[in-house]
Design a protein around this motif. Structure first.
Motif, PDB file in Angstrom:
ATOM      1  N   LYS A  52      -6.539  10.441  -1.759  1.00  0.00           N
ATOM      2  CA  LYS A  52      -7.857  11.072  -1.906  1.00  0.00           C
ATOM      3  C   LYS A  52      -7.792  12.251  -2.867  1.00  0.00           C
ATOM      4  N   SER A  53      -6.820  13.134  -2.627  1.00  0.00           N
ATOM      5  CA  SER A  53      -6.695  14.319  -3.475  1.00  0.00           C
ATOM      6  C   SER A  53      -6.168  13.978  -4.857  1.00  0.00           C
ATOM      7  N   GLY A  54      -5.437  12.866  -4.939  1.00  0.00           N
ATOM      8  CA  GLY A  54      -4.807  12.510  -6.201  1.00  0.00           C
ATOM      9  C   GLY A  54      -3.545  13.299  -6.479  1.00  0.00           C
ATOM     10  N   GLY A  55      -3.135  14.132  -5.506  1.00  0.00           N
ATOM     11  CA  GLY A  55      -1.943  14.940  -5.711  1.00  0.00           C
ATOM     12  C   GLY A  55      -0.928  14.828  -4.596  1.00  0.00           C
ATOM     13  N   THR A  56      -1.091  13.837  -3.712  1.00  0.00           N
ATOM     14  CA  THR A  56      -0.152  13.664  -2.603  1.00  0.00           C
ATOM     15  C   THR A  56       1.231  13.339  -3.150  1.00  0.00           C
ATOM     16  N   LEU A 112       0.839  -1.186   0.000  1.00  0.00           N
ATOM     17  CA  LEU A 112       0.000   0.000   0.000  1.00  0.00           C
ATOM     18  C   LEU A 112       0.876   1.238   0.000  1.00  0.00           C
ATOM     19  N   CYS A 113       0.744   2.063  -1.009  1.00  0.00           N
ATOM     20  CA  CYS A 113       1.390   3.367  -1.058  1.00  0.00           C
ATOM     21  C   CYS A 113       0.334   4.408  -0.726  1.00  0.00           C
ATOM     22  N   GLY A 114       0.453   5.027   0.419  1.00  0.00           N
ATOM     23  CA  GLY A 114      -0.542   6.006   0.841  1.00  0.00           C
ATOM     24  C   GLY A 114      -0.077   6.683   2.110  1.00  0.00           C
ATOM     25  N   MET A 115      -0.699   7.802   2.451  1.00  0.00           N
ATOM     26  CA  MET A 115      -0.321   8.570   3.627  1.00  0.00           C
ATOM     27  C   MET A 115      -1.560   8.843   4.475  1.00  0.00           C
ATOM     28  N   GLY A 116      -1.362   8.992   5.778  1.00  0.00           N
ATOM     29  CA  GLY A 116      -2.446   9.395   6.668  1.00  0.00           C
ATOM     30  C   GLY A 116      -3.623   8.451   6.648  1.00  0.00           C
ATOM     31  N   GLY A 117      -4.807   8.991   6.377  1.00  0.00           N
ATOM     32  CA  GLY A 117      -6.021   8.179   6.364  1.00  0.00           C
ATOM     33  C   GLY A 117      -5.998   7.083   5.333  1.00  0.00           C
ATOM     34  N   LEU A 139      -5.105  11.975 -10.103  1.00  0.00           N
ATOM     35  CA  LEU A 139      -4.693  10.572 -10.140  1.00  0.00           C
ATOM     36  C   LEU A 139      -5.721   9.728 -10.878  1.00  0.00           C
ATOM     37  N   ASP A 140      -6.999  10.019 -10.673  1.00  0.00           N
ATOM     38  CA  ASP A 140      -8.060   9.310 -11.387  1.00  0.00           C
ATOM     39  C   ASP A 140      -7.883   9.473 -12.895  1.00  0.00           C
ATOM     40  N   GLU A 141      -7.694  10.687 -13.329  1.00  0.00           N
ATOM     41  CA  GLU A 141      -7.542  10.957 -14.760  1.00  0.00           C
ATOM     42  C   GLU A 141      -6.298  10.286 -15.338  1.00  0.00           C
ATOM     43  N   LYS A 180       3.169  21.346   3.867  1.00  0.00           N
ATOM     44  CA  LYS A 180       3.363  20.909   2.482  1.00  0.00           C
ATOM     45  C   LYS A 180       3.872  22.072   1.627  1.00  0.00           C
ATOM     46  N   LYS A 181       3.297  23.259   1.826  1.00  0.00           N
ATOM     47  CA  LYS A 181       3.701  24.441   1.058  1.00  0.00           C
ATOM     48  C   LYS A 181       5.159  24.791   1.338  1.00  0.00           C
ATOM     49  N   ALA A 182       5.557  24.740   2.601  1.00  0.00           N
ATOM     50  CA  ALA A 182       6.941  25.064   2.941  1.00  0.00           C
ATOM     51  C   ALA A 182       7.912  24.063   2.321  1.00  0.00           C
ATOM     52  N   ALA A 183       7.530  22.774   2.304  1.00  0.00           N
ATOM     53  CA  ALA A 183       8.392  21.756   1.686  1.00  0.00           C
ATOM     54  C   ALA A 183       8.518  21.990   0.185  1.00  0.00           C
TER      55      ALA A 183
END
Length: 563
Positions: A138-142, A88-93, A177-179, A397-400
């Protein structure tokens, strides 16, 4: 765990009067049934917009049911091809719920929730010929998940394996990510977009990787469904209302730490940690979970006056008499609520907390997940925050991203000692540590240890939490970076401003390029750590960063200094 389909909750409070008043209030306001009806007005006008698109989790026990057959069919198809290792590649929830579900079911799931290059490389080298990868975002942009996907696509291609046959995507409909995945021909499971990440345990995010790994996801949904009616009842005996009111009432008195001892051994504490911290930690308020290994661990025994102590996984029906016997030096009352068939009476007692607030929660996993979700939504209403947003997660995330793009200031160490670069005040390594720890408020403060290393290879370093908690006699949390950025990271910046932060980073054995990116995994995780530290400092939080040029030697040195 008892062999029944309900949830048992027993609470200890300093006095029942305030809890009863608050409990009667949420019953009169029909909070439980309004949550079930997905009423977005429960958390005030400022929260209404976000809440209106975040409440579909209340009906997942039914709405997710069609996924079961689809997932089981895919698992059978993969097994017929000799593909039986699930990554599983995923973060958080996207990762915490499947991790708990699979641990509870006793099935193997490799969770890659890191951008640390050594950890990524180890995962890529493990049974690649038998591997199916679930890419969840979820966002498809992590960015972490996108980077992990790229790494696996490259590894499969180099091994002569078609990635389309080995990668399964879980995302919200219409996400980038869906697209991208649909265009590439990947198998895509689209989750309900009206469920937030930390509430997504019973959506495709929790069920797809868990079901492919062999967990009985039908049973998981069954246990949630069987508890559902009682957990959404406007009744003073509703265990979710009781737990939520306990959290909210205690918070009004400055009791803002939740110390969790998990008797189940399945890691549900880490899932609860994200749910509670990210949901409540904002506007300078909230509840900080402190996950401990057992009831003998420091911060649980002894606890602190600003902590609720909670045991997960021990039936407490019939504990009132023993609790009264143990009370001794504490005037308190115990309240017990049970759902479903009565399990055998257990002589264990609700633990005694210095704050007077304690809880024991027990039940099957699906039911217990729903219980905590309802309870946290109720607690958010009492605390006065929106439990469904996470405004401070994006700031790190923005600072990174700015550091990766060359727009931010790259920090330089103040000095180096014993192969450790020190970012923070002090004349020596020992002095820097002492100065940081001396800043902990002895009545309200906590220390967060944040370790951006390979959490599998260096798992035993987590024991430093107990060492520090015993020495400091204050709550100490331990988080693996960047994993914790998607859970307690919200509380660190948006919650009660009493944290002190020890950040540990390290030079990897070998860096790892990311296909199609102009940065590496190593530079990415460095930017995540530096970016989060910068945001914490901007919020006035004390931060000491120790960068280990030799990780093994550096960890040994830190252990020595903290012993």
């Amino acid at each position: 765990m008892p062999a029944h389909h309900g949830v048992d909750v027993a609470l200890t409070v300093p006095s029942t009067d305030e809890l009863d008043e608050a409990l009667n209030g949420v019953v009169a306001d029909r909070v439980a049934s309004r949550i079930a009806a997905q009423d977005p007005t429960l958390w005030g006008p400022d929260a209404e917009s976000e809440a209106s698109i975040r409440l579909s989790w209340t009906q997942l026990a039914e709405s997710s049911r069609p996924l079961v057959a689809e997932i089981e069919a895919l698992r059978a198809e993969l097994h017929d091809q000799g593909i039986d290792h699930v990554v599983l590649c995923g973060m958080g929830g996207s990762s915490l719920a499947p991790e708990v579900i699979c641990h509870t079911a006793g099935v193997d799931l490799t969770v890659l929730d890191s951008s640390q290059p050594d950890m990524v490389r180890s995962a890529l080298a493990d049974r690649l010929d038998r591997t199916v990868v679930v890419v969840s975002s979820k966002s498809g942009g992590t960015v972490e998940t996108d980077s992990q996907r790229r790494a696996y696509e490259q590894a499969f291609t180099e091994a002569g394996i078609d990635p389309v046959q080995r990668i399964v995507v879980v995302t919200d409909p219409g996400s980038p990510l869906d697209e991208q995945a649909s265009e590439a021909g990947y198998r895509v499971f689209r989750a309900d977009p009206h469920v937030g990440g930390r509430y997504s345990a019973l959506t495709a995010f929790g069920l797809v990787p868990s079901g492919l790994a062999g967990a009985d996801i039908g049973e998981l949904l069954d246990s949630a469904e069987q508890a559902q009616a009682a957990l959404f009842a406007d009744d003073v005996d509703n265990p979710a209302l009781r737990l939520g009111v306990l959290l909210g009432v205690a918070n009004r008195h400055g009791v803002d730490k939740l110390v969790l001892a998990d008797r189940s051994g399945h890691g549900i504490g880490d899932w609860i940690e994200q749910l509670v911290a990210e949901s409540t930690g904002k506007q300078g308020r909230g509840i900080l979970p402190v996950v401990v290994p057992d009831e003998d661990a420091p911060n649980f025994v002894p606890s602190t006056t600003d902590s609720i102590i909670t045991v997960i996984g021990q039936s407490q029906v019939g504990v009132i008499e023993r609790t009264a016997r143990l009370a001794g030096n504490l005037a308190h009352a115990t309240l017990a609520a049970t759902l479903g068939d009565n399990p055998p009476v257990d002589d264990s007692a609700v633990p005694t907390a210095l704050s007077g607030y304690a809880a024991v929660v027990d039940g099957p996993l699906g039911a217990q997940m729903l219980l905590w979700e309802v309870a946290v939504a109720v607690a958010g209403r009492l605390i006065g925050i929106d439990p469904f947003d996470q405004p401070d997660v994006e700031s790190a995330k923005k600072a990174a991203r700015e550091l990766l793009d060359g727009a931010g200031d790259v920090p330089t160490p103040d000095f180096s000692e014993d192969g450790i670069d020190v970012y923070g005040a002090g004349s020596s390594l020992a002095d820097a540590l002492d100065r940081l720890l001396d800043q902990i408020d002895v009545e309200r403060g906590y220390l967060a240890v944040q370790v951006y290393l390979d959490r599998i290879a260096h798992a035993d370093f987590a024991e430093v939490r107990e060492t520090l908690a015993e020495q400091l006699t204050r709550p100490v949390t331990f988080g693996w970076g960047p994993r914790f950025l998607h859970s307690t990271g919200q509380f660190h910046k948006g919650g009660t401003p009493t944290g002190v932060f020890l950040q540990i980073t390290g030079t990897p054995h070998d860096d790892l390029a990311i296909s199609g990116r102009d940065f590496t995994f190593g530079s990415f995780i460095d930017s995540q750590a530096a970016g989060d530290a910068a945001v914490l400092r901007d919020h006035g939080r004390p931060v000491l960063r120790l960068h280990l040029t030799d990780v093994e030697a550096g960890l040994a040195r830190i252990r020595e200094l903290l012993a």
